[in-house]
Design a protein around this motif. Structure first.
Motif, PDB file in Angstrom:
ATOM      1  N   TRP B   7       0.324  -1.277  -0.073  1.00  0.00           N
ATOM      2  CA  TRP B   7       0.290  -0.080  -0.161  1.00  0.00           C
ATOM      3  C   TRP B   7       1.148   1.148   0.223  1.00  0.00           C
ATOM      4  O   TRP B   7       0.542   2.026  -0.830  1.00  0.00           O
ATOM      5  CB  TRP B   7      -0.560  -0.248   1.191  1.00  0.00           C
ATOM      6  CG  TRP B   7      -2.338  -0.111   1.054  1.00  0.00           C
ATOM      7  CD1 TRP B   7      -2.424  -2.549   1.757  1.00  0.00           C
ATOM      8  CD2 TRP B   7      -3.145  -0.305  -0.006  1.00  0.00           C
ATOM      9  NE1 TRP B   7      -3.436  -2.234   0.395  1.00  0.00           N
ATOM     10  CE2 TRP B   7      -4.128  -1.332  -0.004  1.00  0.00           C
ATOM     11  CE3 TRP B   7      -3.364   0.483  -0.805  1.00  0.00           C
ATOM     12  CZ2 TRP B   7      -4.964  -1.551  -0.818  1.00  0.00           C
ATOM     13  CZ3 TRP B   7      -4.753   0.695  -1.487  1.00  0.00           C
ATOM     14  CH2 TRP B   7      -5.295   0.303  -1.645  1.00  0.00           C
ATOM     15  N   ARG B   8       2.062   1.234   0.941  1.00  0.00           N
ATOM     16  CA  ARG B   8       2.580   2.794   0.602  1.00  0.00           C
ATOM     17  C   ARG B   8       3.525   3.063  -0.698  1.00  0.00           C
ATOM     18  O   ARG B   8       3.640   4.165  -1.078  1.00  0.00           O
ATOM     19  CB  ARG B   8       4.397   2.674   1.904  1.00  0.00           C
ATOM     20  CG  ARG B   8       3.522   2.376   3.145  1.00  0.00           C
ATOM     21  CD  ARG B   8       4.760   2.708   4.431  1.00  0.00           C
ATOM     22  NE  ARG B   8       5.581   1.575   3.937  1.00  0.00           N
ATOM     23  CZ  ARG B   8       5.727   0.563   4.762  1.00  0.00           C
ATOM     24  NH1 ARG B   8       4.678   0.541   5.307  1.00  0.00           N
ATOM     25  NH2 ARG B   8       6.747  -0.657   4.452  1.00  0.00           N
ATOM     26  N   LYS B   9       4.142   1.657  -1.444  1.00  0.00           N
ATOM     27  CA  LYS B   9       3.835   1.719  -2.545  1.00  0.00           C
ATOM     28  C   LYS B   9       3.291   2.562  -4.193  1.00  0.00           C
ATOM     29  O   LYS B   9       3.813   3.302  -4.388  1.00  0.00           O
ATOM     30  CB  LYS B   9       4.580   0.337  -3.413  1.00  0.00           C
ATOM     31  CG  LYS B   9       5.032   0.536  -5.162  1.00  0.00           C
ATOM     32  CD  LYS B   9       6.164  -0.490  -5.072  1.00  0.00           C
ATOM     33  CE  LYS B   9       6.676  -1.056  -6.193  1.00  0.00           C
ATOM     34  NZ  LYS B   9       5.605  -0.810  -6.992  1.00  0.00           N
ATOM     35  N   GLU B  10       1.893   1.978  -3.925  1.00  0.00           N
ATOM     36  CA  GLU B  10       0.794   2.156  -4.334  1.00  0.00           C
ATOM     37  C   GLU B  10       0.864   4.101  -3.648  1.00  0.00           C
ATOM     38  O   GLU B  10       0.757   4.428  -5.266  1.00  0.00           O
ATOM     39  CB  GLU B  10      -0.627   1.945  -3.917  1.00  0.00           C
ATOM     40  CG  GLU B  10      -0.899   0.419  -4.250  1.00  0.00           C
ATOM     41  CD  GLU B  10      -1.107   0.730  -6.205  1.00  0.00           C
ATOM     42  OE1 GLU B  10       0.090  -0.294  -6.673  1.00  0.00           O
ATOM     43  OE2 GLU B  10      -1.454   0.939  -6.084  1.00  0.00           O
ATOM     44  N   ILE B  11       1.034   4.462  -3.410  1.00  0.00           N
ATOM     45  CA  ILE B  11       0.650   6.234  -2.240  1.00  0.00           C
ATOM     46  C   ILE B  11       2.281   6.643  -2.611  1.00  0.00           C
ATOM     47  O   ILE B  11       1.293   7.611  -3.051  1.00  0.00           O
ATOM     48  CB  ILE B  11       0.626   5.811  -0.871  1.00  0.00           C
ATOM     49  CG1 ILE B  11      -0.848   4.858  -0.067  1.00  0.00           C
ATOM     50  CG2 ILE B  11       0.408   6.897  -0.184  1.00  0.00           C
ATOM     51  CD1 ILE B  11      -0.755   5.299   1.380  1.00  0.00           C
ATOM     52  N   GLY B  14       1.340   6.863  -6.573  1.00  0.00           N
ATOM     53  CA  GLY B  14       0.858   8.810  -6.663  1.00  0.00           C
ATOM     54  C   GLY B  14      -1.005   7.589  -6.771  1.00  0.00           C
ATOM     55  O   GLY B  14      -1.542   8.778  -7.639  1.00  0.00           O
ATOM     56  N   ARG B  15      -0.564   6.467  -6.484  1.00  0.00           N
ATOM     57  CA  ARG B  15      -2.119   5.280  -7.241  1.00  0.00           C
ATOM     58  C   ARG B  15      -3.192   6.021  -6.095  1.00  0.00           C
ATOM     59  O   ARG B  15      -4.145   4.984  -5.933  1.00  0.00           O
ATOM     60  CB  ARG B  15      -1.570   4.154  -7.781  1.00  0.00           C
ATOM     61  CG  ARG B  15      -0.702   4.286  -8.955  1.00  0.00           C
ATOM     62  CD  ARG B  15      -0.764   2.311  -9.551  1.00  0.00           C
ATOM     63  NE  ARG B  15       0.104   2.170  -8.796  1.00  0.00           N
ATOM     64  CZ  ARG B  15       1.531   1.995  -8.920  1.00  0.00           C
ATOM     65  NH1 ARG B  15       2.138   2.293  -9.500  1.00  0.00           N
ATOM     66  NH2 ARG B  15       2.712   0.732  -8.225  1.00  0.00           N
ATOM     67  N   TRP B  16      -2.700   6.022  -4.686  1.00  0.00           N
ATOM     68  CA  TRP B  16      -3.718   6.478  -4.289  1.00  0.00           C
ATOM     69  C   TRP B  16      -3.939   7.733  -3.233  1.00  0.00           C
ATOM     70  O   TRP B  16      -2.631   7.923  -2.230  1.00  0.00           O
ATOM     71  CB  TRP B  16      -3.361   4.905  -2.819  1.00  0.00           C
ATOM     72  CG  TRP B  16      -4.637   4.772  -1.628  1.00  0.00           C
ATOM     73  CD1 TRP B  16      -5.006   6.121  -1.051  1.00  0.00           C
ATOM     74  CD2 TRP B  16      -5.873   3.938  -1.368  1.00  0.00           C
ATOM     75  NE1 TRP B  16      -5.552   5.418   0.698  1.00  0.00           N
ATOM     76  CE2 TRP B  16      -6.352   4.565  -0.904  1.00  0.00           C
ATOM     77  CE3 TRP B  16      -6.370   3.329  -3.066  1.00  0.00           C
ATOM     78  CZ2 TRP B  16      -8.140   3.865  -0.328  1.00  0.00           C
ATOM     79  CZ3 TRP B  16      -7.244   2.648  -2.544  1.00  0.00           C
ATOM     80  CH2 TRP B  16      -8.400   3.078  -1.632  1.00  0.00           C
ATOM     81  N   ASP B  79       4.796   8.692   1.150  1.00  0.00           N
ATOM     82  CA  ASP B  79       4.231   7.507   1.472  1.00  0.00           C
ATOM     83  C   ASP B  79       3.283   7.588   2.762  1.00  0.00           C
ATOM     84  O   ASP B  79       2.264   6.623   3.292  1.00  0.00           O
ATOM     85  CB  ASP B  79       4.534   6.424   2.384  1.00  0.00           C
ATOM     86  CG  ASP B  79       6.322   5.623   1.697  1.00  0.00           C
ATOM     87  OD1 ASP B  79       6.629   6.070   0.984  1.00  0.00           O
ATOM     88  OD2 ASP B  79       7.287   4.637   2.583  1.00  0.00           O
ATOM     89  N   LEU B  80       2.407   8.857   2.821  1.00  0.00           N
ATOM     90  CA  LEU B  80       1.437   9.263   3.823  1.00  0.00           C
ATOM     91  C   LEU B  80       0.884  10.017   2.360  1.00  0.00           C
ATOM     92  O   LEU B  80       1.185  10.332   1.483  1.00  0.00           O
ATOM     93  CB  LEU B  80       0.723  10.173   4.292  1.00  0.00           C
ATOM     94  CG  LEU B  80       1.641   9.478   5.612  1.00  0.00           C
ATOM     95  CD1 LEU B  80       2.940   9.077   6.078  1.00  0.00           C
ATOM     96  CD2 LEU B  80       1.815  10.261   6.843  1.00  0.00           C
ATOM     97  N   LEU B 247       0.366   4.113   7.337  1.00  0.00           N
ATOM     98  CA  LEU B 247       0.493   2.455   7.368  1.00  0.00           C
ATOM     99  C   LEU B 247       1.905   1.742   7.389  1.00  0.00           C
ATOM    100  O   LEU B 247       2.591   1.625   7.067  1.00  0.00           O
ATOM    101  CB  LEU B 247       0.613   1.997   6.191  1.00  0.00           C
ATOM    102  CG  LEU B 247      -0.983   2.006   6.063  1.00  0.00           C
ATOM    103  CD1 LEU B 247      -1.532   3.423   5.121  1.00  0.00           C
ATOM    104  CD2 LEU B 247      -1.645   1.032   4.490  1.00  0.00           C
ATOM    105  N   THR B 248       1.694   1.276   9.046  1.00  0.00           N
ATOM    106  CA  THR B 248       3.070   0.772   9.649  1.00  0.00           C
ATOM    107  C   THR B 248       2.977  -0.713   9.423  1.00  0.00           C
ATOM    108  O   THR B 248       2.176  -0.902   8.598  1.00  0.00           O
ATOM    109  CB  THR B 248       3.096   1.412  11.122  1.00  0.00           C
ATOM    110  OG1 THR B 248       2.532  -0.051  11.979  1.00  0.00           O
ATOM    111  CG2 THR B 248       2.383   2.220  11.762  1.00  0.00           C
TER     112      THR B 248
END
Lengths: 258, 258
Positions: B7-11, B14-16, B79-80, B247-248
């Motif tokens: 999820w951090r990678k998605e964020i 720029g995809r989330w 990553d946020l 997300l930790t």
């Protein structure tokens, strides 16, 4: 004499110079570490990163000798029966008060101590061997590294208490209630897992026998931050003398998370 | 996609850009507060003195954007999904990454958040009204003062969740397991006891109905430290945007006291 305030007055007025174990039962006693303001952030962060060996109860404002949260009526310069004074990491004196050494840049840290969970273990019917033997708890320097913070780093120091195997669950249940008194054990069983070679040769304190049907149980120990602070060779530091703790107004039962 | 790292990678890519509620179930999400090193000690002390609204999970070293304990592979600059940037206490922008604003004197604080205990309440069969309603939790500024620390002071901010009276004990049992996610409620019942005039007019978030057989239950809220930091009018501060958490890699179950 029962209240922490009464005992602190006895100590302040020089009528009690002995260890504090057993004084004011039901009230939490605390480890004391006093460092110059320049080192306070690193030490506070070291405690945050290593909560089991360093369970913070109170932190004073620079120069303020009064622990406003843990004992608003106390004076940390006079209310412990014995102190240890370190210069450049070396123990230089062990006075019964430190008023003359106090400075307006000193920050005092109070940390929960094992007396809290030992009393709870006894109430729960779990024997505490070093109390039975009338000696100090055995303490060991482990090969487990604390999470460092600025000037402060070093190994986790643990204390060991033998526990009958059938009481292990009880021990964890009881200690889980006191996260600000080192909380639950960090290890059960083989000392080698912590890098401890020989239980009969503790680095501090006295050895105690582990009997048949018992297993050695290891708790994070309040000596850890003192050792890290000494290793950091701070130009100046004050701590309590082992066993000569600060009596707070907090009840043992306050050492959960409010 | 399930892991916090995914999820951090998605964020990061720029995809989330949306709120993070419900992402990577089972893993703890965190509030972010980033302040200049000059203010880090006071903020760390504020958190130590107010553990229920400010349950610290990790503190970075100055300039380091990597939370070495909570998520060693993450970058807090990217990553946020959304950040809030404050100058002199005023919100000036709400960017989706802060790489260009990062400085070598910035210290990041990660604090546990209510998602952890809300998930546990749902697992325990306790309804969470604002999730049922699909709105934000109602939050209230109380007349309870936090313990101040240097530049930081202010009132306790609480969140409110209606609980069926017969499930109150369950709520305390569940929340007691997560002291680093605000822990147990700070108040049950009459809002006036906290100085809250009208439950239907929250200071932040949305009002939710308290139904028959339910009692309002109040938890310390992570908005408290952000409000204290904003009130301190720091020259510069970065925080997460509400609902857009970090997300930790820590599991919700890690938010007891290790």
């Amino acid at each position: 004499m029962n209240s922490p305030a009464e005992w602190r007055k006895e100590i302040r007025e020089g009528r009690w110079r002995n260890p504090t174990a057993g004084l004011a039962p039901g009230y939490a006693q605390a480890n004391l570490v006093v460092v110059p303001e320049d080192y306070a952030y690193d030490f506070l962060l070291f405690c945050q990163r290593n909560p089991k060996p360093c369970p913070l109860l109170d932190v004073t404002d620079p120069g303020d000798p009064v622990p406003r949260y843990a004992a608003p009526g106390a004076d940390l310069r006079t209310d412990l029966p014995r102190y240890r004074v370190y210069r450049d990491g070396e123990l230089v004196e062990e006075p019964s008060e430190v008023s003359g050494l106090w400075r307006d840049d000193l920050v005092a840290f109070l940390l929960g101590c094992s007396f809290t969970f030992e009393a709870a273990l006894l109430r729960a019917g779990v024997p505490v061997r070093h109390l039975e033997c009338g000696c100090n708890v055995p303490m060991y320097v482990t090969r487990v590294a604390c999470r460092p913070a600025g000037a402060f780093a070093g190994p986790l120091v643990v204390s060991m208490r033998p526990v009958p195997v059938h009481q292990l669950a009880r021990v964890f249940e009881v200690c889980a209630r006191y996260p600000r008194a080192h909380g639950t054990p960090v290890h059960v069983g083989d000392p080698a897992a912590l890098g401890i070679r020989d239980l009969v040769r503790p680095d501090f304190g006295d050895p105690v026998p582990v009997r048949g049907g018992e297993v050695p149980v290891f708790w994070a120990c309040g000596v850890t931050p003192q050792a890290a602070a000494a290793a950091a060779r701070l130009p100046f530091m004050i701590a309590h003398s082992p066993g000569h703790m600060f009596l707070t107004d907090l009840r043992d039962e306050d050492l959960g998370w409010e």
